[in-house]
Design a protein around this motif. Structure first.
Motif, mmCIF file in Angstrom:
data_model
loop_
_atom_site.group_PDB
_atom_site.id
_atom_site.type_symbol
_atom_site.label_atom_id
_atom_site.label_comp_id
_atom_site.label_asym_id
_atom_site.label_seq_id
_atom_site.Cartn_x
_atom_site.Cartn_y
_atom_site.Cartn_z
ATOM 1 N N PRO A 114 0.827 -1.210 0.000
ATOM 2 C CA PRO A 114 0.000 0.000 0.000
ATOM 3 C C PRO A 114 0.863 1.262 0.000
ATOM 4 O O PRO A 114 1.744 1.409 0.844
ATOM 5 N N LEU A 115 0.603 2.151 -0.952
ATOM 6 C CA LEU A 115 1.299 3.433 -0.970
ATOM 7 C C LEU A 115 0.603 4.432 -0.040
ATOM 8 O O LEU A 115 1.236 5.199 0.669
ATOM 9 N N ASN A 116 -0.702 4.401 -0.078
ATOM 10 C CA ASN A 116 -1.534 5.186 0.827
ATOM 11 C C ASN A 116 -2.905 4.528 0.888
ATOM 12 O O ASN A 116 -3.043 3.368 0.472
ATOM 13 N N GLN A 117 -3.923 5.248 1.358
ATOM 14 C CA GLN A 117 -5.241 4.626 1.490
ATOM 15 C C GLN A 117 -5.951 4.455 0.161
ATOM 16 O O GLN A 117 -7.006 3.816 0.102
ATOM 17 N N TYR A 118 -5.364 4.987 -0.914
ATOM 18 C CA TYR A 118 -6.029 4.941 -2.211
ATOM 19 C C TYR A 118 -5.443 3.920 -3.175
ATOM 20 O O TYR A 118 -6.143 3.429 -4.055
ATOM 21 N N VAL A 119 -4.166 3.631 -3.063
ATOM 22 C CA VAL A 119 -3.517 2.870 -4.127
ATOM 23 C C VAL A 119 -2.378 2.022 -3.571
ATOM 24 O O VAL A 119 -1.755 2.378 -2.561
ATOM 25 N N GLY A 120 -2.148 0.906 -4.223
ATOM 26 C CA GLY A 120 -1.023 0.045 -3.879
ATOM 27 C C GLY A 120 -0.298 -0.387 -5.139
ATOM 28 O O GLY A 120 -0.879 -1.057 -6.000
ATOM 29 N N PRO A 121 0.961 -0.001 -5.309
ATOM 30 C CA PRO A 121 1.721 -0.373 -6.503
ATOM 31 C C PRO A 121 2.461 -1.698 -6.341
ATOM 32 O O PRO A 121 2.536 -2.266 -5.245
ATOM 33 N N LEU A 122 3.021 -2.147 -7.428
ATOM 34 C CA LEU A 122 3.820 -3.366 -7.443
ATOM 35 C C LEU A 122 5.208 -3.092 -6.868
ATOM 36 O O LEU A 122 5.660 -1.957 -6.797
ATOM 37 N N ARG A 123 5.874 -4.173 -6.509
ATOM 38 C CA ARG A 123 7.284 -4.085 -6.140
ATOM 39 C C ARG A 123 8.066 -4.728 -7.280
ATOM 40 O O ARG A 123 8.065 -5.951 -7.445
ATOM 41 N N HIS A 124 8.753 -3.897 -8.035
ATOM 42 C CA HIS A 124 9.328 -4.373 -9.288
ATOM 43 C C HIS A 124 10.524 -5.297 -9.113
ATOM 44 O O HIS A 124 10.933 -5.948 -10.075
ATOM 45 N N ASN A 125 11.071 -5.363 -7.912
ATOM 46 C CA ASN A 125 12.161 -6.318 -7.678
ATOM 47 C C ASN A 125 11.661 -7.617 -7.056
ATOM 48 O O ASN A 125 12.441 -8.389 -6.518
ATOM 49 N N GLY A 126 10.363 -7.883 -7.168
ATOM 50 C CA GLY A 126 9.800 -9.085 -6.566
ATOM 51 C C GLY A 126 10.443 -10.371 -7.043
ATOM 52 O O GLY A 126 10.787 -11.248 -6.237
ATOM 53 N N LEU A 127 10.624 -10.511 -8.357
ATOM 54 C CA LEU A 127 11.231 -11.734 -8.884
ATOM 55 C C LEU A 127 12.674 -11.864 -8.399
ATOM 56 O O LEU A 127 13.123 -12.969 -8.061
ATOM 57 N N ARG A 128 13.383 -10.758 -8.336
ATOM 58 C CA ARG A 128 14.761 -10.797 -7.840
ATOM 59 C C ARG A 128 14.803 -11.248 -6.373
ATOM 60 O O ARG A 128 15.706 -11.991 -5.973
ATOM 61 N N LEU A 129 13.833 -10.817 -5.591
ATOM 62 C CA LEU A 129 13.761 -11.255 -4.195
ATOM 63 C C LEU A 129 13.546 -12.763 -4.108
ATOM 64 O O LEU A 129 14.165 -13.448 -3.290
ATOM 65 N N VAL A 130 12.666 -13.272 -4.952
ATOM 66 C CA VAL A 130 12.400 -14.721 -4.971
ATOM 67 C C VAL A 130 13.644 -15.482 -5.381
ATOM 68 O O VAL A 130 14.026 -16.472 -4.744
ATOM 69 N N GLU A 131 14.290 -15.034 -6.442
ATOM 70 C CA GLU A 131 15.442 -15.765 -6.969
ATOM 71 C C GLU A 131 16.641 -15.712 -6.024
ATOM 72 O O GLU A 131 17.448 -16.636 -6.004
ATOM 73 N N SER A 132 16.723 -14.638 -5.249
ATOM 74 C CA SER A 132 17.838 -14.522 -4.310
ATOM 75 C C SER A 132 17.542 -15.148 -2.943
ATOM 76 O O SER A 132 18.435 -15.258 -2.093
ATOM 77 N N GLY A 133 16.277 -15.530 -2.738
ATOM 78 C CA GLY A 133 15.872 -16.072 -1.460
ATOM 79 C C GLY A 133 15.763 -15.027 -0.364
ATOM 80 O O GLY A 133 15.680 -15.338 0.819
ATOM 81 N N SER A 134 15.710 -13.745 -0.782
ATOM 82 C CA SER A 134 15.654 -12.644 0.189
ATOM 83 C C SER A 134 14.215 -12.323 0.516
ATOM 84 O O SER A 134 13.307 -12.477 -0.300
ATOM 85 N N GLU A 135 13.985 -11.832 1.699
ATOM 86 C CA GLU A 135 12.666 -11.367 2.118
ATOM 87 C C GLU A 135 12.785 -9.933 2.639
ATOM 88 O O GLU A 135 12.409 -9.626 3.765
ATOM 89 N N GLU A 136 13.300 -9.048 1.825
ATOM 90 C CA GLU A 136 13.507 -7.653 2.240
ATOM 91 C C GLU A 136 12.199 -7.023 2.691
ATOM 92 O O GLU A 136 11.168 -7.240 2.091
#
Length: 274
Positions: free
Chosen positions: A252-274
């Protein structure tokens, strides 16, 4: 060092950072290509009026100057997003033809004031008649697919297929109708059609409303993979995985909108949970 592949995005600017050229550039960076931008509109959101969108068009001559800059460098791929006027749609089509641009992804963004009413039907007609025939891949969501195909609202997988056939007949080489979570199936479904066969792409159905910029991101990821030399089907499969993980890590960015996290696939591939 191997030269980096370059991709043009001809689209609007989202001041909140979640969609438009901001989403495109984040995606290009994650996918290892160099992004360049030609702005067509600037969109701001009013926090004093429930995040109402304010759209500020860019003059056609200014768009032309931006394209001149970018094309002097050379590109390996291109995507379009919010174009905003018939003049810019026609400019995009002329540019593709004049410069013999390959790897063109058309995200047929349509501004609408409801789930089934187009705000500018004449602009949507120009998208269909002028720009879609230039596309390597066109990536409509369900609303956009129905508008392009001239059908009733899409509610089923069969509806998606029928719309894809009609849009392909308009000249696009490949049609990707994005269904996501909107047709009541247990997975996220997209339909890819090349004029001969259908391919159904499935991924986890992620229970979230934080999907701002998903269409921009998906089409940008496809354009990036095409620019790197991958074929259409491989590019779309990679982009499907990329968008799925970007949605999985959305926020969630604010009460109106929630954007994607564009490094999501990189987090999965690295095994990170930032």
């Amino acid at each position: 060092m191997k030269p980096i592949n370059k991709v043009l995005t001809l689209a609007g600017s989202d001041s909140s950072g979640g969609a438009g050229i901001q989403a495109d550039l984040k995606t290009f960076q994650e996918r290892g290509v160099y992004g360049m931008t030609a702005l067509t509109t600037i969109v701001a959101m009013d926090p004093d009026d429930q995040w109402a969108h304010r759209v500020f068009p860019i003059a056609l001559s200014t768009v032309e100057e931006q394209l001149k800059t970018i094309l002097s460098v050379g590109i390996q791929g291109m995507k379009t997003g919010m174009l905003g006027s018939i003049g810019i749609i026609e400019l995009a089509a002329r540019t593709i033809e004049k410069h013999k641009i390959t790897n063109v992804v058309v995200d047929p963004v349509m501004i609408c004031k409801g789930a089934d009413e187009a705000l500018h039907p004449e602009t949507n007609e120009a998208l269909r008649d002028v720009l879609v025939p230039k596309a390597t891949v066109v990536t409509p969501n369900l609303f956009e697919a129905a508008q392009l195909a001239g059908t009733a609202p899409i509610h089923t997988l069969e509806d998606m297929k029928q719309a894809a056939v009609r849009i392909h007949e308009q000249g696009a080489k490949y049609v990707l109708v994005k269904g996501g979570s909107k047709i009541g199936l247990p997975t996220s479904i997209d339909v890819l059609y090349d004029g001969r066969v259908f391919e159904i792409l499935e991924a986890d159905l992620i229970d979230t409303t934080y999907t701002h910029g998903a269409g921009c991101t998906y089409s940008a990821a496809i354009a990036a993979e095409l620019a790197k030399g991958y074929d259409v089907v491989a590019s779309i499969r990679t982009a499907k995985r990329f968008i799925t993980e970007a949605i999985r890590y959305s926020f969630p960015l604010n009460q109106y909108v929630g954007p994607l996290r564009h490094n999501g696939l990189r987090l999965v591939e690295s095994g990170s949970e930032e």
